[in-house]
Design an enzyme around this catalytic site. Structure first.
Site, PDB file in Angstrom:
ATOM      1  N   TYR A  22       2.022  -4.472   6.773  1.00 24.16           N
ATOM      2  CA  TYR A  22       2.736  -3.600   7.352  1.00 24.16           C
ATOM      3  C   TYR A  22       2.063  -3.609   8.884  1.00 24.16           C
ATOM      4  CZ  TYR A  22       5.432  -2.232   3.419  1.00 24.16           C
ATOM      5  OH  TYR A  22       6.262  -2.469   2.192  1.00 24.16           O
ATOM      6  N   ASP A  55       4.885   1.322  -2.394  1.00 27.53           N
ATOM      7  CA  ASP A  55       5.605   1.044  -1.354  1.00 27.53           C
ATOM      8  C   ASP A  55       6.776   0.109  -2.291  1.00 27.53           C
ATOM      9  OD1 ASP A  55       3.997  -1.176  -1.404  1.00 27.53           O
ATOM     10  OD2 ASP A  55       5.135  -2.007   0.201  1.00 27.53           O
ATOM     11  N   ASP A  98       4.416  -3.862  -5.594  1.00 19.93           N
ATOM     12  CA  ASP A  98       2.992  -4.058  -5.942  1.00 19.93           C
ATOM     13  C   ASP A  98       2.318  -2.678  -6.200  1.00 19.93           C
ATOM     14  OD1 ASP A  98       2.936  -2.750  -3.265  1.00 19.93           O
ATOM     15  OD2 ASP A  98       3.107  -4.443  -2.244  1.00 19.93           O
ATOM     16  N   GLU A 114      13.002  -8.076  -3.874  1.00 22.30           N
ATOM     17  CA  GLU A 114      12.155  -7.016  -3.846  1.00 22.30           C
ATOM     18  C   GLU A 114      12.682  -5.826  -3.354  1.00 22.30           C
ATOM     19  OE1 GLU A 114       7.342  -6.167  -2.877  1.00 22.30           O
ATOM     20  OE2 GLU A 114       8.324  -7.399  -1.430  1.00 22.30           O
TER      21      GLU A 114
END
Length: 494
Positions: free
Chosen positions: A242, A90, A93, A468
């Site tokens: 999430y 995603d 990571d 990020e």
């Protein structure tokens, strides 16, 4: 309603894919200033599609263009007896989270549908299809039974502790699923939406594949409706990363409207009408659109049905959907009066919240552009949006969308582009996290979290709140970059 942000532990950061920002100069496509040349949107489109190749998990194809990315996760699902190789990571990571991955594919597919000609004219159609198919191939494999969907591969806590390249992973690759006893209607609904939308993209070039995708989408929709529940209640490991704060109602309405568009079956539109109030479609007025909160997007899909005038029997409910869609759009335009607007920075960026705000910017640019097209194609004269503070013409929506896009590319107070154009476990952290030098690999096409409410951006690895990048930041911009490149080409010809 606030969407839960992806929360990271102190060692989570964003693995080792931290970013170096590229500054776009006037010679490289314009700085967005008045009178300057427009940005090179074709280059931005090309870069954004490279980013999805950098995020690939699994066995990479021979035509992989991002050469520093290698095979990874080749045993995913093995201990559970299923093949879960493939899909996307995603962000920075090495976990495959199903909900944001599915939303990414839905937005890529929506981009492909709305802006197919522009994407093809820019020479990127094949790459868009490959980006979508990398996700849909994985979803088909993850849907192993009618009422089983594998939701996640990898564990966020152990993954974020280790700074490793995905090619070198030594962390847990535990896989998690939703089923009858542990439902996840939000995840299942979003995956159904992604497959339904993608089926329309492949209908002409690969009709058999399109039908396979549609078959899985319809089964998943039935699963999500028959066994209702939030996926993060069934899979605790997903909650800290999430969480589905909006619940599953928006995803089920979203899936129904995509399936209606893909199949033409009245039963799906009937569902979106019958469940409109209970699931919040006609009662929630929202000023954000994201991987978690789908209301604005589904309200615009429902409005498209209304503008086409094909289902007068549902006009009353579709009008209610339209009112809520307009609430979102007027809020972005700062024309919502006392009903509430989306905040803006002094530099003009739409600002929803501190963590990864850029996802709201890119999604807003997409919805504004798409709705302006729906208004125009509906043949309304003039093509206007009625806001509490006065009407807004379709070109006003497009203008704001372009301004947000240009902000991303460099027309901002910092003068930098937020579109970007690695090692053992703790060694990655020790060697790179606090290091001042440039990254060994640049994740071209990634869109970072972006600046704060004062347009300030600190380009440091430990500032993961702003640095990020995520797949769902870039996905909506694929269509927008293609669209703006097409518009710019027409302007130059005239």
């Amino acid at each position: 309603m606030a969407t839960r942000i992806k929360m990271l532990t102190s060692l989570a950061i964003c693995a080792a894919l931290v970013l170096v920002l590229l500054t776009f100069t006037a010679a490289d496509g314009g700085a967005g200033a008045k009178g300057a040349e427009p940005f090179d949107y074709k280059k931005a489109l090309h870069s954004s599609l490279l980013y999805f190749e950098a995020q690939r998990s699994g066995r990479l194809p021979h035509n992989q263009r991002v050469k520093w990315r290698g095979h990874s996760g080749l045993a995913d699902g093995l201990q559970q007896g299923v093949d879960l190789v493939g899909g996307y990571y995603d962000a920075g990571d090495n976990v495959k989270f199903g909900l944001p991955m599915a939303f990414t594919v839905t937005m890529l597919s929506w981009s492909a549908m709305e802006f197919a000609d522009d994407i093809a004219a820019a020479g990127e159609w094949r790459h868009v299809l490959e980006a979508i198919k990398w996700g849909t191939d994985y979803f088909v494999k993850a849907h192993t039974e009618p009422y089983v969907l594998w939701a996640e591969v990898g564990d966020g806590d152990t993954d974020h502790y280790c700074w490793q390249r995905p090619e070198d992973m030594t962390t847990s690759r535990q896989a998690y699923k939703v089923d009858r006893d542990n439902p996840g209607s939000d995840l299942v609904g979003e995956t159904a939406a992604a497959l339904a939308a993608a089926s329309m993209v492949f209908r002409r070039s690969n009709p058999h594949y399109a039908q396979v995708l549609l078959h899985h989408a319809e089964q998943l929709f039935e699963f999500g409706d028959k066994y209702r529940g939030k996926y993060d209640s069934s899979i605790g490991e997903a909650y800290s990363y999430y969480a589905s704060v909006s619940g599953y109602g928006d995803e089920m309405l979203w899936a129904a409207l995509w399936l209606h568009r893909a199949t033409g079956k009245a039963s799906y539109l009937d569902y979106a009408v019958d469940m409109a109030d209970e699931f919040g479609g006609t009662s929630w007025a929202i000023t954000e659109f994201s991987w978690d909160v789908k209301y604005a997007g589904l309200q615009i899909l429902a409005t498209k049905v209304l503008l086409e005038g094909k289902h007068p029997e549902h006009k009353a409910t579709l009008e209610k959907y339209k009112a809520k869609a307009e609430h979102y759009l007027c809020a972005c335009l700062n024309k919502n009066g006392d009903a509430g607007n989306v905040n803006r920075t002094a530099g003009g960026m739409l600002f929803v919240r501190q963590w990864n705000n850029m996802q709201y910017v890119t999604n807003a640019a997409f919805l504004l552009t798409v709705y302006s097209r729906y208004l125009t194609s509906a043949g309304q004269e003039p093509s206007v949006l009625q806001c509490p503070d006065g009407p807004a013409h379709a070109d006003e929506l497009r203008s704001l969308a372009r301004a947000q896009t240009d902000y991303v590319l460099g027309a901002n107070p910092a003068g930098v582009s937020y579109l970007v154009g690695f090692i053992g476990c703790m060694q990655g952290y020790d060697n790179w996290f606090l290091r001042r030098g440039a990254n060994p690999n640049v994740v071209v096409g990634a869109i970072v979290g972006g600046p704060d409410h004062l347009d300030r951006f600190r380009d440091r690895r430990d500032n993961y709140m702003q640095t990020e990048a995520c797949t769902y930041n870039t996905a909506p911009m694929v269509g927008i970059f293609a669209h703006l490149h097409g518009e710019t080409a027409i302007t130059k010809k005239s």
